[in-house]
Design a protein around this motif. Structure first.
Motif, PDB file in Angstrom:
ATOM      1  N   ALA A   1       0.879   4.208  -2.752  1.00  0.00           N
ATOM      2  CA  ALA A   1       0.670   5.614  -2.398  1.00  0.00           C
ATOM      3  C   ALA A   1       1.758   6.492  -3.005  1.00  0.00           C
ATOM      4  O   ALA A   1       1.488   7.567  -3.567  1.00  0.00           O
ATOM      5  CB  ALA A   1       0.644   5.765  -0.879  1.00  0.00           C
TER       6      ALA A   1
ATOM      7  N   LEU B   1      -6.325   9.311  -2.528  1.00  0.00           N
ATOM      8  CA  LEU B   1      -5.624   8.455  -1.578  1.00  0.00           C
ATOM      9  C   LEU B   1      -6.192   8.782  -0.204  1.00  0.00           C
ATOM     10  O   LEU B   1      -6.007   9.885   0.303  1.00  0.00           O
ATOM     11  CB  LEU B   1      -4.117   8.738  -1.623  1.00  0.00           C
TER      12      LEU B   1
ATOM     13  N   ASP C   1       0.822  -1.205   0.000  1.00  0.00           N
ATOM     14  CA  ASP C   1       0.000   0.000   0.000  1.00  0.00           C
ATOM     15  C   ASP C   1       0.859   1.260   0.000  1.00  0.00           C
ATOM     16  O   ASP C   1       0.545   2.255  -0.664  1.00  0.00           O
ATOM     17  CB  ASP C   1      -0.934   0.017   1.214  1.00  0.00           C
TER      18      ASP C   1
ATOM     19  N   ILE D   1      -4.715  13.742  -1.116  1.00  0.00           N
ATOM     20  CA  ILE D   1      -4.205  12.826  -0.091  1.00  0.00           C
ATOM     21  C   ILE D   1      -4.948  13.152   1.192  1.00  0.00           C
ATOM     22  O   ILE D   1      -4.629  14.117   1.901  1.00  0.00           O
ATOM     23  CB  ILE D   1      -2.685  12.990   0.091  1.00  0.00           C
TER      24      ILE D   1
END
Length: 596
Positions: free
Chosen positions: A203, A309, A199, A281
């Motif tokens: 990202a 994200l 992950d 984000i």
């Protein structure tokens, strides 16, 4: 093990847990524990405000400042019913306190004694609280208390914090049993799940692909105390940061890449960054309606055209309103540190990569400043809201804790306030409870006795809990209340003018209920303060505000400043907000930009 009364078990566990305060109001249902609290009064101080709702808001605010929970104590029936509002307020904003509620003796359960809820189940008050707490425990014997206490504290602070209820029949306070006080919980701040390697790599790949990234951070980052990590990401890689109200103060307010709040009453640069970003984000915050312009595409955000994200410690928040491109369950501080370390290993991701994006952001900031700044120096009677925010920004010290209530004044502070520290701008955001800021300032002052604590509250909100001034005098708490007196339920009056062509009813205060055009009415709030033994001053001229606030700070006494603010000046909308099926309004500054 030793033979102890139930009340003694609770009191001793509060001592073990280093809980410094119990905020509560006595009643016949909890008198059985007061003697146990008397025995530990040198280590756990009982603070008794004049209303149970105030006790709950105080405990909530204490946690927001200190990130350490305290307890409340209420009696059977109405006393505990009054704690519902602060519990749902805390739950909505991921704040924690232990609500100890009393109930009828087990020997009388289901017989309909004084103040029992029994229509569906005996001693049923815990079911009233079920939707507004993380968990409710109902130990019916003294032997059940140690486990319930330990589990209650663990539940409060593990993962996403939240309030917990301990509902205790009266007899359990006084009955005895051979029990051991459980070891204190040390979970808060130690449960920090991280992103897995796959992950984290995904990202970083999203950021490496982006040209216009923006951070969106909120209370989850504040609770995790992730300010240093988010600030490092902002400064090293030059990525703008949008904050929710409960995330304000997390990154330096004077940084040109700190864009403030987003949504209808957000700052224009924040809405523009949200509209034009190609990657958001999101760490530790929610896409609720007010921070998303009621989810209308192009007004604040442009998902799914914009990549998302989303990182949150609560998996239930991932994808609640916008399906993320990548969703990660992780602690905000831990993830931000991981991200910085991973990005530092990528030569292709540098601050220079986003230079053009920062130039666009700087242009939006300049447009916004040119539009708003003249009003900050406008001297008027009644006083313009911008003048109030500007003067308080100049006069209040950097370490001030600002406790804000729900109301139109809150819109102005969301849009323009620049807190200098994290955990210093307290807002009832998720539930927007009137009375939170009025009462919460007392809890903030107890959490930070050496810092100035100032509540900016509406006249309507202050009238819901004016007894707070008496509590401040009683306990020598030098809180300052600045009452935003516009002689109206101003936020709702503004809706009537914006959505109902100014048909005003039930939202403004008139003497003799005369209605629009009549003489406006409010009590003399300064006189009320003086009647309580506090300082009270009325300010109607712009030139007098700074001096009144400086005097209140200098005197270090409870003080109410009755501030007459222009009710006809409304915050500039830079996004939108819907009350379906009423058509929503367009922004007053800026315009939507939709990316398909």
């Amino acid at each position: 093990m030793s033979r102890m009364k139930g009340g003694e078990v609770i009191a001793e566990y509060l001592v073990e847990q280093k809980v410094p305060f119990v905020f509560g109001v006595c009643g016949h249902g909890n008198v059985g524990i007061l003697d146990a609290l008397h025995a530990v009064r040198d280590r756990v101080r009982l603070i008794s405000p004049r209303h149970e709702q105030c006790a709950g808001h105080m405990a909530d605010a204490y946690f927001r400042v200190k990130h350490s929970p305290v307890a409340t104590l209420t009696s059977t029936g109405p006393g505990s019913a009054n704690i519902v509002m602060p519990l749902v307020t805390a739950l909505s904003d991921s704040s924690a306190f232990l609500a100890i509620t009393a109930n009828v003796p087990t020997s009388q359960a289901n017989r309909g004694p004084f103040q029992e809820l029994y229509a569906h189940n005996q001693a049923d008050f815990a079911q009233v609280l079920r939707p507004v707490v993380k968990r409710s425990f109902q130990p019916s014997r003294v032997e059940m208390l140690p486990l319930a206490l330990r589990q209650a504290f663990d539940t409060m602070v593990t993962g996403r914090p939240g309030p917990v209820n301990l509902d205790i029949p009266y007899n359990v306070f006084q009955e005895e049993a051979e029990v051991s006080t459980p070891a204190p919980s040390h979970r808060h701040g130690t449960h920090r799940p991280s992103a897995n390697a796959d992950d984290l790599a995904a990202a970083v790949a999203l950021i490496a692909k982006a040209k216009r990234p923006v951070f969106f951070v909120g209370h989850g980052t504040t609770l995790s105390e992730a300010g240093p990590e988010i600030t490092a990401l902002q400064s090293r890689w030059g990525i703008p940061v949008i904050t929710s109200p409960n995330g304000m103060g997390l990154v330096p307010a004077d940084d040109p890449l700190t864009l403030g709040f987003i949504g209808r009453n957000g700052a224009y640069p924040a809405n523009q960054a949200g509209r034009f970003a190609d990657l958001v984000i999101c760490i530790g915050t929610r896409f609720d309606d007010r921070s998303s312009s009621s989810w209308h595409p192009g007004y604040s955000w442009n998902f799914p055209a914009t990549a998302l994200l989303q990182v949150d410690i609560d998996p239930a928040e991932l994808g609640r309103n916008y399906p993320p491109t990548l969703g990660i369950v992780a602690d905000a501080k831990t993830f931000a540190g991981q991200l910085a370390e991973a990005l530092s290993k990528r030569a292709d991701v540098t601050a220079e990569r986003f230079a053009e994006w920062r130039a666009e952001v700087a242009g939006w900031r300049a447009e916004w400043e040119a539009y708003i700044r003249p009003n900050f120096s406008a001297i008027t009677t009644p006083i313009r809201p911008e003048w109030v925010v500007g003067v308080l920004q100049e006069v209040l010290p950097d370490d001030v804790i600002l406790s804000l209530d729900s109301g139109v004044h809150h819109n102005w502070f969301m849009q323009f306030w620049k807190p200098k520290r994290a955990q210093s701008m307290l807002n009832s955001w998720g539930y927007s409870s009137m009375g939170f800021g009025v009462c919460g300032v007392l809890g903030a002052q107890l959490a930070a006795p050496n810092r100035p604590c100032v509540a900016v509250v509406g006249d309507g909100g202050f009238m819901m809990a004016p007894h707070v001034v008496a509590t401040a005098v009683e306990y020598d708490l030098p809180c300052i209340w600045i009452v935003w007196n516009n002689f109206a339920w101003g936020a709702i009056r503004d809706l009537q003018y914006g959505l109902f062509e100014g048909r005003e009813i039930g939202t403004a205060f008139y003497k003799g209920n005369q209605g629009p055009g009549g003489e406006r009415y409010n009590p003399d709030f300064a006189a009320w303060a003086r009647a309580c033994g506090a300082d009270g001053v009325t300010v109607t001229r712009s030139e007098d505000l700074a001096g009144a606030v400086e005097a209140a700070l200098r005197n270090r006494r409870p003080c109410v400043i009755d501030l007459h603010v222009d009710a006809d000046v409304r915050p500039p909308s830079t996004g939108t907000w819907s009350l379906p099926p009423i058509p929503f309004n367009e922004p007053t500054f800026g315009k939507p930009h939709r990316i398909d």
